[in-house]
Design an enzyme around this catalytic site. Structure first.
Site, PDB file in Angstrom:
ATOM      1  N   ASP A   1      -8.365  88.417  -8.130  1.00 11.48           N
ATOM      2  CA  ASP A   1      -7.984  88.234  -9.538  1.00 11.48           C
ATOM      3  C   ASP A   1      -6.877  87.183  -9.644  1.00 11.48           C
ATOM      4  OD1 ASP A   1      -5.922  89.768  -8.557  1.00 11.48           O
ATOM      5  OD2 ASP A   1      -6.027  91.332 -10.082  1.00 11.48           O
ATOM      6  N   SER A   2      -6.484  86.598  -8.489  1.00 10.10           N
ATOM      7  CA  SER A   2      -5.618  85.414  -8.505  1.00 10.10           C
ATOM      8  C   SER A   2      -6.278  84.292  -9.303  1.00 10.10           C
ATOM      9  CB  SER A   2      -5.339  84.940  -7.072  1.00 10.10           C
ATOM     10  OG  SER A   2      -6.544  84.817  -6.334  1.00 10.10           O
TER      11      SER A   2
ATOM     12  N   ASP B   1     -11.943  91.905  -6.349  1.00 12.45           N
ATOM     13  CA  ASP B   1     -10.837  92.625  -6.981  1.00 12.45           C
ATOM     14  C   ASP B   1     -11.282  93.371  -8.221  1.00 12.45           C
ATOM     15  OD1 ASP B   1      -8.340  92.521  -5.730  1.00 12.45           O
ATOM     16  OD2 ASP B   1      -8.005  90.449  -6.359  1.00 12.45           O
TER      17      ASP B   1
ATOM     18  N   LYS C   1     -11.523  95.885  -4.139  1.00 15.73           N
ATOM     19  CA  LYS C   1     -10.085  96.007  -3.813  1.00 15.73           C
ATOM     20  C   LYS C   1      -9.333  96.548  -5.024  1.00 15.73           C
ATOM     21  CE  LYS C   1      -7.341  92.236  -2.964  1.00 15.73           C
ATOM     22  NZ  LYS C   1      -6.281  92.304  -4.005  1.00 15.73           N
TER      23      LYS C   1
ATOM     24  N   GLU D   1      -5.345  97.825  -6.335  1.00 18.10           N
ATOM     25  CA  GLU D   1      -3.908  97.766  -6.047  1.00 18.10           C
ATOM     26  C   GLU D   1      -3.247  99.097  -6.393  1.00 18.10           C
ATOM     27  OE1 GLU D   1      -2.014  94.507  -8.028  1.00 18.10           O
ATOM     28  OE2 GLU D   1      -3.492  93.041  -7.326  1.00 18.10           O
TER      29      GLU D   1
ATOM     30  N   GLU E   1       0.643  92.898   1.210  1.00 21.48           N
ATOM     31  CA  GLU E   1       1.177  91.620   0.701  1.00 21.48           C
ATOM     32  C   GLU E   1       2.704  91.641   0.713  1.00 21.48           C
ATOM     33  OE1 GLU E   1      -0.627  90.208  -2.905  1.00 21.48           O
ATOM     34  OE2 GLU E   1       0.848  88.595  -3.155  1.00 21.48           O
TER      35      GLU E   1
HETATM   36  O1  KIV Z   1      -6.053  88.121  -5.981  1.00 20.14           O
HETATM   37  C1  KIV Z   1      -5.841  87.673  -4.854  1.00 20.14           C
HETATM   38  O2  KIV Z   1      -6.182  86.545  -4.515  1.00 20.14           O
HETATM   39  C2  KIV Z   1      -5.151  88.536  -3.903  1.00 20.14           C
HETATM   40  C3  KIV Z   1      -4.550  87.853  -2.715  1.00 20.14           C
HETATM   41  C4  KIV Z   1      -3.235  87.261  -3.076  1.00 20.14           C
HETATM   42  C5  KIV Z   1      -4.429  88.773  -1.556  1.00 20.14           C
HETATM   43  O3  KIV Z   1      -5.057  89.710  -4.093  1.00 20.14           O
END
Ligand code: KIV
Length: 264
Positions: free
Chosen positions: A45-46, A84, A112, A114, A181
């Site tokens: 989600d970056s 994500d 993934k 968080e 992280e």
């Molecule tokens: O969203 C993302 O790219 C991430 C990385 C920074 C690990 O979670």
């Protein structure tokens, strides 16, 4: 080359060989990433920051994550795809099941999430129903407002012990991968040794089982001052494929991350 699976990642950990992970959001970068033999692609989600230009990942929606996961899947032949779950898309178990299903149907093999111990029941349910989970611990960018910024986590002995406990408990709940992280290198090592599943690190020192970088960061495209854990491999190599290959070589040989990319 055969496709990376959770099983092959476990084998690498058992053999003490490093795995590689990088973000991708589209088919063309994904094809280059496959050519460089990178084990895992994270549809992160970056993308809210590096593609959409926001100052956090909070605005990213499920629809956008599904779209980009489909784009990556269309270009992928050899990497394991991890996608994500965006901000607030797993606030209840039912929501996590529905949204996790959408990401798996778009092409992900792992989702993934968080967070910490509050995710235990969600991870258990997802795993039970065939949705493997990566638990993202340490600096969790979706909690940036709660954390008061993008800061290194687990610096005090109490915080470190609590993160270690979270990793152990989330593995017991069924997490198939842990992503850590921005934590001190010693804590990255301790967590990788304490759990049997692969631990992917970003700013977590050289001793995690795998490393991940945001592709726009390691190609020097992201505007502004890069984070300490970032290395610009394109500046070093001059070509995208060579930059990706150098990243793989340096991670596998233990040359990346170097001390200047790590936290104490
Ligand atoms: O969203 C993302 O790219 C991430 C990385 C920074 C690990 O979670």
């Amino acid at each position: 080359m055969s496709k990376t699976t959770l099983h092959s990642l476990m084998l690498l950990k058992k053999l003490g060989e490093k795995a590689t992970c990088i973000t991708s959001y589209d088919a063309s970068f994904t094809q280059r990433i496959n050519q460089a033999a990178i084990d895992i692609i994270l549809v992160g989600d970056s993308l809210g920051m590096v593609l959409q230009g926001h100052d956090s990942t909070l605005p990213v929606t499920m629809g956008q994550m599904v779209y980009h996961t489909r784009c990556v899947d269309a270009g992928n032949s050899t990497s394991l795809i991890m996608a994500d779950m965006p901000f607030m898309s797993y606030r209840t178990i039912e929501q996590a099941m529905t949204n996790g299903t959408d990401l798996m149907q778009a092409g992900a093999q792992v989702v993934k999430l968080e967070g910490g111990l509050w995710l235990k029941d969600t991870i258990e349910k997802l795993y039970e129903q065939g949705i493997p989970v990566c638990a993202h611990l340490g600096l969790t960018p979706q909690a940036v407002n709660k954390l008061g910024g993008y800061r290194v986590q687990g610096k005090s002995p109490e915080q470190a012990a609590s993160l270690l406990n979270e990793a152990i408990e989330l593995e017991a709940a069924g997490a198939s991968v842990i992503l850590l992280e921005c934590v001190p290198s010693g804590l990255g090592k301790a967590i990788a040794e304490a759990v049997s599943v692969p631990v992917i690190g970003i700013g977590a020192g050289p001793d995690t089982d795998a490393q991940v970088l945001v592709i726009y960061d390691m190609l020097g495209i992201t505007p502004g001052k890069p984070a300490r854990f970032v290395k610009d491999f394109l500046a070093q190599e001059g070509e995208i494929l060579k930059a990706l290959e150098a990243y793989v070589l340096e991670v596998k040989s233990g040359h990346f991350p170097a001390p200047e990319h790590c936290f104490k």
